[in-house]
Design a protein around this motif. Structure first.
Motif, PDB file in Angstrom:
ATOM      1  N   ARG A  69       3.409   1.292   3.672  1.00  0.00           N
ATOM      2  CA  ARG A  69       3.604   0.640   4.738  1.00  0.00           C
ATOM      3  C   ARG A  69       5.036  -0.275   4.712  1.00  0.00           C
ATOM      4  O   ARG A  69       5.384  -0.653   4.087  1.00  0.00           O
ATOM      5  N   GLU A  70       5.425  -0.091   5.934  1.00  0.00           N
ATOM      6  CA  GLU A  70       6.665  -0.739   6.408  1.00  0.00           C
ATOM      7  C   GLU A  70       6.454  -2.159   6.985  1.00  0.00           C
ATOM      8  O   GLU A  70       7.253  -3.149   7.103  1.00  0.00           O
TER       9      GLU A  70
ATOM     10  N   ILE B  14       0.865  -6.951   7.654  1.00  0.00           N
ATOM     11  CA  ILE B  14      -0.253  -6.986   6.841  1.00  0.00           C
ATOM     12  C   ILE B  14      -0.699  -8.250   6.159  1.00  0.00           C
ATOM     13  O   ILE B  14      -2.039  -8.472   5.807  1.00  0.00           O
ATOM     14  N   MET B  15       0.374  -9.013   5.292  1.00  0.00           N
ATOM     15  CA  MET B  15       0.052 -10.025   4.641  1.00  0.00           C
ATOM     16  C   MET B  15      -0.648 -11.296   5.588  1.00  0.00           C
ATOM     17  O   MET B  15      -1.348 -11.933   5.299  1.00  0.00           O
TER      18      MET B  15
ATOM     19  N   TYR C 291      -8.001  -4.592   0.076  1.00  0.00           N
ATOM     20  CA  TYR C 291      -6.975  -3.758   0.747  1.00  0.00           C
ATOM     21  C   TYR C 291      -5.963  -3.512  -0.423  1.00  0.00           C
ATOM     22  O   TYR C 291      -5.417  -4.429  -1.140  1.00  0.00           O
ATOM     23  N   ILE C 292      -5.514  -2.188  -0.578  1.00  0.00           N
ATOM     24  CA  ILE C 292      -4.493  -1.843  -1.562  1.00  0.00           C
ATOM     25  C   ILE C 292      -3.488  -1.352  -0.665  1.00  0.00           C
ATOM     26  O   ILE C 292      -3.618  -0.059   0.038  1.00  0.00           O
ATOM     27  N   VAL C 293      -1.991  -1.757  -0.831  1.00  0.00           N
ATOM     28  CA  VAL C 293      -1.172  -1.414  -0.034  1.00  0.00           C
ATOM     29  C   VAL C 293      -0.071  -0.880  -0.834  1.00  0.00           C
ATOM     30  O   VAL C 293       0.440  -1.488  -1.821  1.00  0.00           O
TER      31      VAL C 293
ATOM     32  N   GLY D 289       2.206  -3.426  -3.462  1.00  0.00           N
ATOM     33  CA  GLY D 289       3.029  -3.059  -4.677  1.00  0.00           C
ATOM     34  C   GLY D 289       3.040  -1.519  -4.865  1.00  0.00           C
ATOM     35  O   GLY D 289       2.098  -0.756  -4.531  1.00  0.00           O
ATOM     36  N   VAL D 290       3.911  -1.120  -5.497  1.00  0.00           N
ATOM     37  CA  VAL D 290       4.019   0.276  -5.869  1.00  0.00           C
ATOM     38  C   VAL D 290       2.762   0.440  -7.033  1.00  0.00           C
ATOM     39  O   VAL D 290       2.173  -0.292  -7.784  1.00  0.00           O
ATOM     40  N   LEU D 291       2.130   1.658  -6.838  1.00  0.00           N
ATOM     41  CA  LEU D 291       0.900   2.049  -7.622  1.00  0.00           C
ATOM     42  C   LEU D 291       1.321   2.519  -8.959  1.00  0.00           C
ATOM     43  O   LEU D 291       1.081   3.690  -9.116  1.00  0.00           O
TER      44      LEU D 291
END
Length: 360
Positions: free
Chosen positions: A246-247, A252-253, A216-218, A188-190
């Motif tokens: 990341r696109e 990632i998931m 991990y933080i995306v 999510g957006v930080l």
């Protein structure tokens, strides 16, 4: 051919803007003409252009008559059938312009967040009186508008954000990375209210029970520096990986064992939770906004109290100790998304609303 205008004043990139993009592309495939009006430097303008969507650079200044007149000019030129507004500034400018335009397009105001709406006359004007329809992304948002704000229930439509089940398909998606260690991630957006702080504060507790776990933080956003500093303060540099924007979110998931979402405010139904569930991943999320509509406690994931790192850690550890929960939550989560939150279902509901407003 019906012509649709989406307006968005936001410069950033998050679930709201992603929904506008996917909704626009979906409706274009269904034969609609779609245009996005947004500031020229906004991320959605860039992304929409890259996706082949028509874009008009517009700067929304709600107290500036020139801004409204420029919007009137755009409406007269393109002869839109429907305007869908998404944020405060663009809603005021586009709605007033639509009301004074000879073309008189129908107006939809979409409310993505669960942030309370004031009971002022101006709020009632922009949400209840002027628009022809109001769309919400979560039932709890809709209920608050009806019960607290006393908005006209007949004009409020629940259309949750839809997920592309072909894109988020655990049977087809390959992992972005491989690890033998237990991996926990947040996507999510930080932003402060997304609760990254509470995720990080939960990690030392988790490590006491799962010492070889990695985290991990995306995403990217205004809290990046604060998050980096907190990682150093907690001495977690060797355990937490900041992956940035990341696109390849499905990939990632697919690489993670558990997805956490410790938001404490403003949420509708977060796309990252629906995406995780579509990928058959168990979710540990806080009970904020409309999250409980999809994270059904002990069925599709675990719900925790907001701002509670201890409980967050406890539930992550429980998933580690009971891998059968991970599988059960994952299967039920994907079933729920498939039945109620697919992209095609969202587009069907939007198209139905368009036809209702235009009496087609």
């Amino acid at each position: 051919m019906l012509t649709i205008l989406h307006t968005e004043a936001s410069l950033g990139w998050g679930g709201q803007e992603i929904r506008i993009l996917h909704e626009s592309l979906g409706m274009i495939k269904r034969g609609y003409k779609v245009l996005v009006a947004s500031p020229g430097e906004s991320t959605i303008s860039k992304k929409a252009k890259e996706a082949g969507i028509n874009v008009s650079p517009v700067y929304f200044q709600k107290r500036n008559p020139t801004s409204i007149l420029k919007m009137v000019s755009l409406l007269n030129r393109e002869k839109f059938n429907i305007i869908n507004t998404h944020s405060s500034s663009d809603s005021w400018v586009a709605t007033i312009a639509a009301k004074i335009s000879p073309n008189k397009p129908k107006i939809i105001r979409t409310r993505h967040l669960s942030t309370p709406i004031s009971n002022s006359f101006l709020s009632r004007l922009i949400y209840d009186i002027l628009p022809d329809a109001l769309v919400t992304t979560g039932e709890s948002i809709r209920e608050r508008m009806i019960n607290y704000n006393r908005f006209d229930a007949s004009k409020i439509y629940l259309i949750p954000t839809g997920i592309d089940l072909k894109q988020f398909d655990p049977a087809r998606v390959r992992r972005a990375f491989y690890t033998d260690c237990f991996s926990v991630g947040m996507v999510g957006v930080l932003r402060s209210w997304k609760g990254h702080r509470y995720f990080l504060e939960a990690i030392p507790i988790i490590l006491k029970q799962i010492p070889d776990a990695y985290f991990y933080i995306v995403g990217d956003g205004p809290q990046r520096e604060n998050i980096t500093n907190l990682i150093k303060k907690l001495n977690l540099q060797e355990k937490v990986v900041l992956l940035g924007h990341r696109e390849d979110i499905p990939e990632i998931m697919a690489s993670l064992d558990v997805i956490v979402h410790p938001s404490y405010a403003n949420e509708g139904v977060p796309q990252s939770i629906l995406q995780a569930m579509a990928m058959e991943k168990p979710v540990v999320a806080s009970d904020a906004g409309s999250i409980k509509e999809v994270v059904i406690n002990k069925e599709t994931g675990f719900l925790t109290k907001p701002k509670n790192p201890e409980q967050l850690a406890e539930k992550v550890i429980e998933l580690y100790k009971h891998p059968e929960y991970k599988k059960e939550f994952g299967k039920k989560g994907r079933k729920l998304v498939g039945e109620n939150y697919s992209l095609e279902d969202m587009l069907d509901k939007i198209e139905s609303l368009y036809k209702k407003l235009l009496n087609h």
